[in-house]
Design a protein around this motif. Structure first.
Motif, PDB file in Angstrom:
ATOM      1  N   MET A   1       0.847  -1.171   0.000  1.00 42.09           N
ATOM      2  CA  MET A   1       0.000   0.000   0.000  1.00 42.09           C
ATOM      3  C   MET A   1       0.893   1.235   0.000  1.00 42.09           C
ATOM      4  SD  MET A   1      -3.185   1.120   0.079  1.00 42.09           S
ATOM      5  CE  MET A   1      -3.880  -0.503   0.171  1.00 42.09           C
ATOM      6  N   PHE A   2       0.565   2.203  -0.823  1.00 46.50           N
ATOM      7  CA  PHE A   2       1.350   3.437  -0.883  1.00 46.50           C
ATOM      8  C   PHE A   2       0.432   4.654  -0.860  1.00 46.50           C
ATOM      9  CE2 PHE A   2       0.381   2.298  -5.228  1.00 46.50           C
ATOM     10  CZ  PHE A   2      -0.003   3.499  -5.788  1.00 46.50           C
ATOM     11  N   LEU A   3       1.009   5.765  -0.464  1.00 47.19           N
ATOM     12  CA  LEU A   3       0.331   7.064  -0.482  1.00 47.19           C
ATOM     13  C   LEU A   3       1.265   8.041  -1.175  1.00 47.19           C
ATOM     14  CD1 LEU A   3      -0.480   6.875   3.233  1.00 47.19           C
ATOM     15  CD2 LEU A   3      -2.233   7.571   1.669  1.00 47.19           C
ATOM     16  N   THR A   4       0.722   8.886  -2.033  1.00 49.36           N
ATOM     17  CA  THR A   4       1.519   9.928  -2.653  1.00 49.36           C
ATOM     18  C   THR A   4       0.672  11.189  -2.804  1.00 49.36           C
ATOM     19  OG1 THR A   4       2.865  10.559  -4.561  1.00 49.36           O
ATOM     20  CG2 THR A   4       1.013   9.113  -5.004  1.00 49.36           C
ATOM     21  N   THR A   5       1.328  12.331  -2.701  1.00 49.67           N
ATOM     22  CA  THR A   5       0.613  13.601  -2.856  1.00 49.67           C
ATOM     23  C   THR A   5       0.532  14.014  -4.315  1.00 49.67           C
ATOM     24  OG1 THR A   5       2.645  14.828  -2.471  1.00 49.67           O
ATOM     25  CG2 THR A   5       1.224  14.418  -0.564  1.00 49.67           C
ATOM     26  N   GLY A   6       1.169  13.242  -5.189  1.00 53.53           N
ATOM     27  CA  GLY A   6       1.166  13.570  -6.613  1.00 53.53           C
ATOM     28  C   GLY A   6       0.568  12.450  -7.437  1.00 53.53           C
ATOM     29  N   ASP A   7       0.904  12.481  -8.717  1.00 55.72           N
ATOM     30  CA  ASP A   7       0.406  11.509  -9.682  1.00 55.72           C
ATOM     31  C   ASP A   7       1.256  10.246  -9.642  1.00 55.72           C
ATOM     32  OD1 ASP A   7      -1.153  10.416 -11.653  1.00 55.72           O
ATOM     33  OD2 ASP A   7      -0.434  11.712 -13.263  1.00 55.72           O
ATOM     34  N   LEU A   8       0.806   9.222 -10.324  1.00 53.22           N
ATOM     35  CA  LEU A   8       1.506   7.955 -10.429  1.00 53.22           C
ATOM     36  C   LEU A   8       1.916   7.780 -11.883  1.00 53.22           C
ATOM     37  CD1 LEU A   8       2.291   5.385  -8.898  1.00 53.22           C
ATOM     38  CD2 LEU A   8       0.050   4.466  -9.483  1.00 53.22           C
ATOM     39  N   GLN A   9       3.189   7.575 -12.133  1.00 54.73           N
ATOM     40  CA  GLN A   9       3.708   7.502 -13.495  1.00 54.73           C
ATOM     41  C   GLN A   9       3.765   6.070 -14.011  1.00 54.73           C
ATOM     42  OE1 GLN A   9       4.266  10.335 -15.264  1.00 54.73           O
ATOM     43  NE2 GLN A   9       3.445  11.313 -13.438  1.00 54.73           N
ATOM     44  N   ARG A  10       2.686   5.363 -13.870  1.00 53.28           N
ATOM     45  CA  ARG A  10       2.534   4.026 -14.452  1.00 53.28           C
ATOM     46  C   ARG A  10       1.054   3.746 -14.634  1.00 53.28           C
ATOM     47  NH1 ARG A  10       3.971  -0.879 -10.418  1.00 53.28           N
ATOM     48  NH2 ARG A  10       2.720  -1.976 -11.932  1.00 53.28           N
ATOM     49  N   SER A  11       0.726   2.743 -15.396  1.00 55.73           N
ATOM     50  CA  SER A  11      -0.674   2.433 -15.703  1.00 55.73           C
ATOM     51  C   SER A  11      -1.429   2.049 -14.438  1.00 55.73           C
ATOM     52  CB  SER A  11      -0.759   1.280 -16.704  1.00 55.73           C
ATOM     53  OG  SER A  11      -0.172   1.660 -17.916  1.00 55.73           O
ATOM     54  N   HIS A  12      -2.618   2.650 -14.295  1.00 60.80           N
ATOM     55  CA  HIS A  12      -3.455   2.363 -13.138  1.00 60.80           C
ATOM     56  C   HIS A  12      -4.909   2.669 -13.470  1.00 60.80           C
ATOM     57  CE1 HIS A  12      -2.406   6.651 -12.791  1.00 60.80           C
ATOM     58  NE2 HIS A  12      -3.592   6.790 -12.217  1.00 60.80           N
ATOM     59  N   MET A  13      -5.783   2.121 -12.645  1.00 53.75           N
ATOM     60  CA  MET A  13      -7.213   2.360 -12.771  1.00 53.75           C
ATOM     61  C   MET A  13      -7.682   3.072 -11.502  1.00 53.75           C
ATOM     62  SD  MET A  13     -10.341  -0.369 -13.211  1.00 53.75           S
ATOM     63  CE  MET A  13     -10.134  -1.056 -11.592  1.00 53.75           C
ATOM     64  N   ILE A  14      -8.471   4.110 -11.680  1.00 54.36           N
ATOM     65  CA  ILE A  14      -9.024   4.833 -10.538  1.00 54.36           C
ATOM     66  C   ILE A  14     -10.223   4.053 -10.007  1.00 54.36           C
ATOM     67  CG2 ILE A  14     -10.223   6.930  -9.802  1.00 54.36           C
ATOM     68  CD1 ILE A  14      -8.445   8.446 -11.829  1.00 54.36           C
ATOM     69  N   LYS A  15     -10.205   3.786  -8.696  1.00 52.06           N
ATOM     70  CA  LYS A  15     -11.281   3.028  -8.069  1.00 52.06           C
ATOM     71  C   LYS A  15     -12.320   3.934  -7.400  1.00 52.06           C
ATOM     72  CE  LYS A  15     -10.915  -0.976  -6.979  1.00 52.06           C
ATOM     73  NZ  LYS A  15     -11.486  -2.194  -7.488  1.00 52.06           N
ATOM     74  N   SER A  16     -11.844   4.908  -6.626  1.00 54.38           N
ATOM     75  CA  SER A  16     -12.759   5.729  -5.845  1.00 54.38           C
ATOM     76  C   SER A  16     -11.987   6.866  -5.188  1.00 54.38           C
ATOM     77  CB  SER A  16     -13.423   4.865  -4.764  1.00 54.38           C
ATOM     78  OG  SER A  16     -14.359   5.615  -4.021  1.00 54.38           O
ATOM     79  N   VAL A  17     -12.735   7.802  -4.636  1.00 61.53           N
ATOM     80  CA  VAL A  17     -12.165   8.874  -3.815  1.00 61.53           C
ATOM     81  C   VAL A  17     -12.638   8.622  -2.382  1.00 61.53           C
ATOM     82  CG1 VAL A  17     -12.143  11.351  -3.367  1.00 61.53           C
ATOM     83  CG2 VAL A  17     -12.132  10.514  -5.723  1.00 61.53           C
ATOM     84  N   VAL A  18     -11.714   8.727  -1.429  1.00 62.92           N
ATOM     85  CA  VAL A  18     -12.062   8.485  -0.027  1.00 62.92           C
ATOM     86  C   VAL A  18     -11.560   9.628   0.846  1.00 62.92           C
ATOM     87  CG1 VAL A  18     -12.145   5.976  -0.148  1.00 62.92           C
ATOM     88  CG2 VAL A  18      -9.989   7.107   0.335  1.00 62.92           C
ATOM     89  N   SER A  19     -12.177   9.735   2.014  1.00 62.62           N
ATOM     90  CA  SER A  19     -11.714  10.718   2.994  1.00 62.62           C
ATOM     91  C   SER A  19     -11.775  10.088   4.380  1.00 62.62           C
ATOM     92  CB  SER A  19     -12.557  11.990   2.944  1.00 62.62           C
ATOM     93  OG  SER A  19     -13.865  11.723   3.386  1.00 62.62           O
ATOM     94  N   ALA A  20     -11.049  10.690   5.304  1.00 61.42           N
ATOM     95  CA  ALA A  20     -11.049  10.235   6.691  1.00 61.42           C
ATOM     96  C   ALA A  20     -10.792  11.448   7.576  1.00 61.42           C
ATOM     97  CB  ALA A  20      -9.982   9.177   6.913  1.00 61.42           C
ATOM     98  N   THR A  21     -11.387  11.444   8.767  1.00 63.19           N
ATOM     99  CA  THR A  21     -11.222  12.546   9.707  1.00 63.19           C
ATOM    100  C   THR A  21     -10.933  11.991  11.093  1.00 63.19           C
ATOM    101  OG1 THR A  21     -12.760  13.933   8.457  1.00 63.19           O
ATOM    102  CG2 THR A  21     -12.341  14.570  10.733  1.00 63.19           C
ATOM    103  N   GLU A  22     -10.007  12.625  11.771  1.00 58.62           N
ATOM    104  CA  GLU A  22      -9.688  12.310  13.165  1.00 58.62           C
ATOM    105  C   GLU A  22      -9.671  13.627  13.937  1.00 58.62           C
ATOM    106  OE1 GLU A  22      -9.157   9.424  14.765  1.00 58.62           O
ATOM    107  OE2 GLU A  22      -9.202   8.097  13.016  1.00 58.62           O
TER     108      GLU A  22
END
Length: 92
Positions: free
Chosen positions: A1-22
């Motif tokens: 699992m990875f997190l990035t604040t930018g784009d991903l420079q390889r082929s991928h499919m967008i699944k969904s947008v999520v949010s979380a609050t603490e």
């Protein structure tokens, strides 16, 4: 699992947008404890990764965090962190 604040420079499919609050409560007579945002950000990161994993994602791109201090009444105040990102599945 990875997190990035930018784009991903390889082929991928967008699944969904999520949010979380603490949030974290502290009394209004305490000095603002901004260093406590770090722990909240870590919790939000974990929440986002858990949500991505639950949707069979490989990671999140364009992750952003918003921080704020909310005062509900005279006392108490809350440190609030909201994070959001786009879940992606890497192409084979």
């Amino acid at each position: 699992m990875f997190l990035t604040t930018g784009d991903l420079q390889r082929s991928h499919m967008i699944k969904s947008v999520v949010s979380a609050t603490e949030h974290l409560m502290f009394q209004s007579d305490e000095i603002d404890q901004f260093e406590r945002f770090d722990g909240l950000i870590e919790k939000v990161k974990q929440d986002l990764m858990d949500k991505a994993e639950a949707q069979d994602g490989d990671g999140l791109i364009y992750v952003n965090f918003n921080t704020e201090i909310a005062q509900v009444s005279v006392a108490p105040r809350y440190l609030i962190v909201t994070g959001y990102g786009t879940i992606v599945k890497l192409a084979e």
